[in-house]
Design an enzyme around this catalytic site. Structure first.
Site, short mmCIF file in Angstrom:
data_model
loop_
_atom_site.label_atom_id
_atom_site.label_comp_id
_atom_site.label_asym_id
_atom_site.label_seq_id
_atom_site.Cartn_x
_atom_site.Cartn_y
_atom_site.Cartn_z
N ASP A 55 44.24 23.29 -25.58
CA ASP A 55 45.06 22.63 -24.55
C ASP A 55 45.45 23.59 -23.42
O ASP A 55 46.35 23.32 -22.64
CB ASP A 55 46.30 21.99 -25.18
CG ASP A 55 47.21 23.01 -25.84
OD1 ASP A 55 46.91 24.22 -25.75
OD2 ASP A 55 48.22 22.60 -26.44
N ASP A 56 44.71 24.69 -23.31
CA ASP A 56 45.00 25.64 -22.24
C ASP A 56 44.41 25.22 -20.91
O ASP A 56 44.56 25.90 -19.91
CB ASP A 56 44.47 27.03 -22.61
CG ASP A 56 43.00 26.99 -22.98
OD1 ASP A 56 42.57 26.00 -23.60
OD2 ASP A 56 42.27 27.95 -22.66
N GLN A 62 41.02 24.93 -14.51
CA GLN A 62 40.21 24.03 -15.33
C GLN A 62 40.75 22.59 -15.35
O GLN A 62 40.14 21.72 -15.96
CB GLN A 62 40.14 24.57 -16.75
CG GLN A 62 39.40 25.88 -16.86
CD GLN A 62 39.06 26.20 -18.30
OE1 GLN A 62 38.16 25.61 -18.89
NE2 GLN A 62 39.79 27.11 -18.87
N ASP A 96 35.39 54.16 14.13
CA ASP A 96 34.25 54.01 13.21
C ASP A 96 33.05 54.81 13.72
O ASP A 96 32.06 54.26 14.19
CB ASP A 96 33.92 52.50 13.12
CG ASP A 96 32.79 52.19 12.16
OD1 ASP A 96 32.48 53.05 11.30
OD2 ASP A 96 32.22 51.08 12.29
#
Ligand code: SPV
Ligand code: MG
Length: 669
Positions: free
Chosen positions: A329-330, A336, A442
């Site tokens: 039941d997670d 999910q 840079d």
């Protein structure tokens, strides 16, 4: 806990079926008898001590149990008066052996495993009832009030009665009270009644909960007709299918426990998530799909293993149509949840059911997961992963990181989309952003030692593969050392650009003086780097600046061919045009000549093209080179301004991440 099975009865309503053995030995399928099924289920559910009361054919019964060779401790108690007493007296005969919690059942009872399991796991004493079955005319009913069994007998037809079966779980205190009453009955010669007659007299002294199993199978077999009904239901149960999906590469006790539960519901089909689907929402799998599949194929009781290509179950559910989907039941919350919603909707289309078991957080498992992530972050494992991702997905995405914190953002940001999830595959350590973070231009001003320090900071807290912006690579004599240092640190790829002299950022294009290196010199640098390389997984990518410096497509392609032949593992083509056509044209032309060498793009300017479009064109790596820096700095400037304007920090708070959240970004060790 012990089991008591009452097998002293005559079973005469079974006719010829019980002419040579007791009723409990009646076959209910080609593989099992009533008794062998009961014993197997008891054993599977952890009950190893069984007392069987016997009557007629007792030697046949004893020999039969021995032949089953189940490794159970079975004690047989003969009721010498079996043909003139009822099972109340059989229990009385066995009373000395019954000083424990007891599972009590009639010897003619057939039930599905989940019924027994649930009753064993119920915290109190209980009896099986069904609220969905009609009240049987001749058999047991239980009068239930407040959820508890008040009376049990065949005579109760009233509205508060429920179909019931002689399957009990009795905790010792309740059982003791009932057993004493049974003894009192038998000792005063009242031995022909049901044991429940003694129970009924206790008037609620025993707290026996009415355990409603609804339609689940739990029936006694009294007649050949009962046998036919039960056998048909059993075969339907055995043909039920259960589906579970796993993404794990480590099987632990929690998985085994849920697999065992699922197996009790039917034939278990396991979906193993594809590598690509796992990478999309979790971490990189330690084992590739085929090995994970084989691992599940070798677990006892899993009947079939299939691939689940996406996080969504839909495709597999529609083709397999399992009776049940089992999950912890997670998944009620978080990434999910939408997958769960889709599973429920898909099951509803054909009447399947979702069964969820409580997810138990386990420190050992968390520790294993932590160790796995650590392992994934070790140089040897991390280095090889970019190649693997390319093999598995065809297209990898990389996001700029210039510090531990930005590394964590790239590592942990996951977005849920279309029943799936998306995250970056790799990190780009940009020279522009690394320099900018240090407040420097840079221009290869930030030296390699400092650049390596940035890599180190990022490596310490992340596990994703790293693509390093190596600028020009410096002198060839220096580059060979850089290659080995990067390999040692676990970097997967260095990209060097075909420029020489004072390098400026490509996005300046021809606005500043920049010199492209000759094909010969740059090819030699690549070849030297490849020769210096010690590991097989490290990649050197040649970056072509011909389009940036307006040298034309022909020059770009000629260089790409030469650098590939010099040993480059990948080709990066760059452009600062908004219109992607020159990039796509380059990809097309290069692919005509070479189908496999990975092509890398940095769509900072031509940012309308989607990853899917790049993939379809033949691109393999898409680098988002500077977006964290470019989005972070304006937010910081704004915060600074707000404080200056308001002479305090209150107004700035609304645009700040709460402190609690920023703390949560950093995982605790
Ligand atoms: C970088 O991110 O440092 C790059 C890519 O080299 S670009 O800035 O587009 O040149
Ligand atoms: Mg750069």
């Amino acid at each position: 806990m012990k089991a008591l099975i009452l097998n002293s009865g005559l079973g005469h309503r079974m006719g010829v079926l019980t002419s040579e053995h007791p009723k409990c030995m009646t076959e209910i399928s080609s593989r099992e008898t009533i008794l062998s099924r009961q014993l197997n289920l008891l054993k599977r559910n952890g009950i190893t001590e069984v007392i069987i009361t016997t009557g007629y054919f007792d030697q046949v019964l004893i020999q039969y149990c021995e032949s089953l060779d189940l490794g159970l401790d079975i004690k047989f108690v003969n009721n010498p008066l079996y043909d003139s007493t009822n099972y109340i007296y059989s229990i009385y005969c066995a009373r000395e052996l019954l000083d424990d919690d007891i599972i009590l059942m009639h010897g003619d009872l057939v039930f599905e495993e989940s019924v027994l399991e649930d009753m064993i796991n119920y915290s109190g004493s209980c009896m099986k009832v069904s609220s969905t079955l009609p009240l049987p005319e001749k058999d047991f009913k239980a009068v239930v009030s407040g959820g508890f069994v008040r009376k049990v007998g065949v005579e109760y037809m009233q509205s508060d009665a429920m179909e019931a079966q002689a399957l009990y779980k009795l905790l010792k205190p309740d059982w003791r009270i009932w057993l004493d009453k049974i003894a009192a009955y038998c000792e005063s010669n009242d031995r022909k009644c049901y044991a429940e007659k003694a129970l009924n007299e206790l008037d609620g002294e025993c707290n026996i909960y009415a355990y409603d199993v609804k339609d689940r199978l739990c029936s006694e077999i009294d007649t050949p007709e009962d046998l036919a009904v039960v056998a048909a239901k059993l075969s339907e149960i055995e043909n039920r299918t259960v589906y579970m999906c796993f993404s794990t590469d480590m099987i632990h006790s929690g998985h085994i426990a849920i697999i065992h539960k699922a197996q009790k519901l039917g034939k278990l089909i396991v979906g193993v998530l594809s590598d690509e689907a796992i990478i999309s929402y979790k971490r990189f799998p330690l084992m590739p799909f085929e090995e994970r599949k084989a691992m599940f194929e070798n677990i006892k009781g899993i009947s079939r293993v299939v691939e689940q290509k996406t996080l969504s179950y839909k495709e597999n559910l529609e083709s397999i149509k399992p009776d049940y989907v089992v999950h912890g039941d997670d998944w009620l919350h978080g990434i999910q949840k939408s997958i769960r919603d889709e599973v429920i909707a898909t099951l509803a289309t054909y009447g399947g059911k979702l069964i969820e078991y409580p997810y138990s957080k386990n420190d050992k498992i968390d520790e294993m997961e932590k160790r796995t992530r650590l392992e994934l972050s070790t140089p040897d494992i991390r280095r090889g992963r970019l190649k693997k991702v390319l093999e598995m997905k065809g297209l990898a995405t990389a996001m700029e990181a210039h510090s531990g914190l930005t590394g964590l953002i790239v590592e942990n940001t996951v977005v849920e989309q279309d029943g799936g999830a998306r995250q970056f595959d790799a990190m780009w350590i940009s020279s522009l952003c690394d320099s900018t973070a240090k407040g420097k231009p840079d221009i290869e001003l930030v030296d390699m030692t400092s650049r390596f320090r940035t890599i180190d900071d990022i490596c310490e807290v992340t596990s994703k593969p790293i693509i390093f912006d190596g600028d020009t690579g410096g002198l060839t004599e220096h580059f060979v050392y850089t290659v080995r240092s990067l390999e040692r640190m676990g970097v997967s790829m260095v990209i060097i650009e075909d420029k020489t002299g004072l390098k400026k950022n490509s996005l300046f294009g021809t606005e500043v003086a920049q010199t492209q290196e000759s094909i010969e010199n740059f090819s030699a640098k690549i070849a030297a780097g490849k020769k210096a390389q010690r590991t097989k997984d490290f990649m050197i990518c040649a970056r072509i600046e011909s389009l940036i410096l307006e040298q034309g497509m022909e020059d770009a392609i000629a260089r790409a061919k030469a650098f590939t032949e010099a040993g480059a593992d990948a080709i990066m083509i760059h452009s600062r045009k908004k219109d992607p056509s020159e990039i796509l044209e380059f990809v097309r032309l290069y692919r005509e000549w070479n189908a496999t060498t990975p092509i890398v793009v940095v769509p900072t300017s031509f940012n309308t093209v989607t990853e899917e479009e790049f993939k379809a064109a033949g691109v393999n790596i898409v680098i988002y080179a500077n977006q964290l820096t470019r989005s972070g700095f304006p937010a910081m400037q704004n915060a600074a301004r707000l404080i200056l304007e308001n002479h305090r920090a209150k107004e700035c708070d609304d645009i700040c991440m709460p402190f609690k959240e920023i703390i949560r970004l950093i995982p605790e060790e």
